[in-house]
Design an enzyme around this catalytic site. Structure first.
Site, mmCIF file in Angstrom:
data_model
loop_
_atom_site.group_PDB
_atom_site.id
_atom_site.type_symbol
_atom_site.label_atom_id
_atom_site.label_comp_id
_atom_site.label_asym_id
_atom_site.label_seq_id
_atom_site.Cartn_x
_atom_site.Cartn_y
_atom_site.Cartn_z
ATOM 1 N N GLN A 202 0.830 -1.215 0.000
ATOM 2 C CA GLN A 202 0.000 0.000 0.000
ATOM 3 C C GLN A 202 0.863 1.263 0.000
ATOM 4 O O GLN A 202 0.431 2.312 -0.475
ATOM 5 C CB GLN A 202 -0.918 0.020 1.235
ATOM 6 C CG GLN A 202 -2.036 -0.995 1.202
ATOM 7 C CD GLN A 202 -1.662 -2.283 1.906
ATOM 8 O OE1 GLN A 202 -0.494 -2.679 1.920
ATOM 9 N NE2 GLN A 202 -2.623 -2.967 2.479
ATOM 10 N N ASP A 243 -6.031 1.078 12.673
ATOM 11 C CA ASP A 243 -7.270 0.371 12.342
ATOM 12 C C ASP A 243 -8.179 0.239 13.554
ATOM 13 O O ASP A 243 -9.397 0.215 13.435
ATOM 14 C CB ASP A 243 -6.958 -1.001 11.730
ATOM 15 C CG ASP A 243 -6.499 -0.791 10.309
ATOM 16 O OD1 ASP A 243 -5.319 -0.500 10.102
ATOM 17 O OD2 ASP A 243 -7.354 -0.851 9.399
HETATM 18 O O1 MRU Z 1 -5.167 -3.642 4.929
HETATM 19 P P1 MRU Z 1 -5.462 -2.176 4.753
HETATM 20 O O2 MRU Z 1 -4.849 -1.583 3.538
HETATM 21 O O3 MRU Z 1 -6.919 -1.882 4.890
HETATM 22 O O4 MRU Z 1 -4.740 -1.515 5.996
HETATM 23 C C1 MRU Z 1 -4.738 -0.133 6.134
HETATM 24 C C2 MRU Z 1 -3.940 0.325 7.277
HETATM 25 O O5 MRU Z 1 -3.380 -0.436 8.029
HETATM 26 C C3 MRU Z 1 -3.916 1.788 7.528
HETATM 27 O O6 MRU Z 1 -2.700 2.163 8.081
HETATM 28 C C4 MRU Z 1 -5.027 2.105 8.510
HETATM 29 O O7 MRU Z 1 -6.259 1.729 8.004
HETATM 30 C C5 MRU Z 1 -5.000 3.496 8.957
HETATM 31 S S1 MRU Z 1 -5.483 4.701 7.790
HETATM 32 C C6 MRU Z 1 -7.140 4.656 7.810
#
Ligand code: MRU
Length: 360
Positions: A202, A243
């Protein structure tokens, strides 16, 4: 966010509602292809959350709220009993998509609470309004986190971030990237170290893309290089998203966050977590109580990208049947967190008290 598409500048949100359809940027194919896709009903929305067409705690929460609105609209001609059964089943389907981000569960609960009117049409109206309110609150919170977090960034700062906690992880602006956006907009010189964030990358695919779109100077680094730059004194502060934040301030965030926090503390570097009210889970006492999602093992064995002609492909990088563990998140104990950047301001230790005061 402002994006360049086919040579043109365009303002776009990560996802939005058009009557009973959700429109969104397909994050699985960024940065190589920018495409807006549609989700026609709550089943498609649940599948899109699970398959990470959109991802990031905020975006998942807003999508879950919109999914509930879709379910309510789908059931608008049913009897009250049938409506309740359909709506509860939709909530259950959406709950089962991804377990870790608190925003998803808060959004579903808020929509269930909103569906308390006397008639089905009252309930449908209330749920749709609630889903829209969640999206607007998400947007306002992201903006305010940007303003508060900007106060922590000095001119010339080098900031390390992990995963994507940017506009793409919310409706717009983001959490960790929102203060960076504000600082850049204000004319401060910043440089962002972007962890690539294996296995789904990401950072490499989404955060680097956002930095490009905004013209914010950055360096993409492999996850293993973060400690190197911190020890060399090239990182002034770390900002990540979350999260789920437990009542004691423990933070569940993308796998690898814990290591960054430990190395930051070892090197005397402030470690900030940017997260809105919807990410705090006051019913969750401590980080070890958070369910950590374990994802498909092929995410580790294979990598996705494009060849020099732009053809998308997934290539195998390990033994085909390599034994894998793939936790998507980890827990950072609150002792490693310098402060939380929230829409209510900067929350400092002791976190049990400051979190309760801000959000209880
Ligand atoms: O697996 P993902 O891409 O949904 O994980 C996203 C993250 O871990 C972000 O750092 C997290 O959601 C914080 S930003 C809203």
């Amino acid at each position: 966010m402002r994006v360049k598409v086919g040579g043109e500048q365009r303002d776009v949100r990560t996802l939005w509602r058009e009557k009973s359809t959700i429109r969104l940027i397909d994050q699985r194919i960024l940065p190589h292809t920018f495409e807006i896709t549609s989700l026609k009903d709550h089943r498609e929305t649940a599948a899109a959350i699970r398959d990470m067409v959109m991802r990031g705690a905020g975006a998942i929460g807003v999508a879950a709220g919109y999914g509930m609105a879709q379910a309510a609209l789908e059931a608008k001609d049913l009897s009250l009993n049938e409506f309740e059964a359909y709506f509860d089943a939709a909530a259950e389907r959406l709950r089962k998509t991804r377990p870790t981000a608190a925003n998803l569960f808060h959004a579903i609960e808020r929509c269930l609470d909103a569906a308390k009117g006397v008639s089905v049409s009252d309930r449908v109206e209330a749920v749709v309004a609630e889903a829209d309110a969640i999206a607007e609150e998400d947007l306002a919170a992201s903006k305010r986190m940007g303003e508060y977090g900007n106060s922590l960034i000095e001119d010339g700062a080098c900031i390390l971030t992990h995963c994507n906690a940017g506009a793409l992880a919310f409706i717009d602006y983001g959490t960790a990237l929102s203060p960076i956006r504000s600082a850049h907009k204000q004319g401060k010189r910043v440089h962002v170290y972007v962890d690539e964030t294996r296995p789904r990358c990401q950072g490499a695919r989404l955060t680097a893309w956002e930095m490009e779109q905004e013209g914010i100077p950055y360096s993409l680094i492999v996850d293993n290089a973060a400690g190197y730059f911190m020890r060399k004194g090239e990182v002034d502060l770390v900002i990540v998203g979350a999260d789920r934040v437990a009542a004691n301030g423990d933070v569940a965030n993308k796998i690898g966050t814990y290591e960054k926090a430990v190395v930051a503390k070892e090197n005397g570097i402030p470690f900030y977590v940017a997260a809105p009210r919807m990410t705090f889970d006051l019913k969750c006492e401590k980080g070890d109580d958070v369910e950590i999602e374990e994802r498909d093992h092929d995410e580790v064995r294979k990598m996705w990208g494009v060849d020099e002609k732009g053809n998308a492909m997934r290539i195998l990088i390990s033994e085909e049947k390599a034994n894998v563990r793939n936790p998507a998140f980890d827990v950072t104990p609150s002792k490693y967190v310098t402060a939380f950047i929230t829409e209510e301001g900067i929350l400092e230790p002791p976190f049990k008290e400051s979190i309760r005061k801000a959000f209880a």
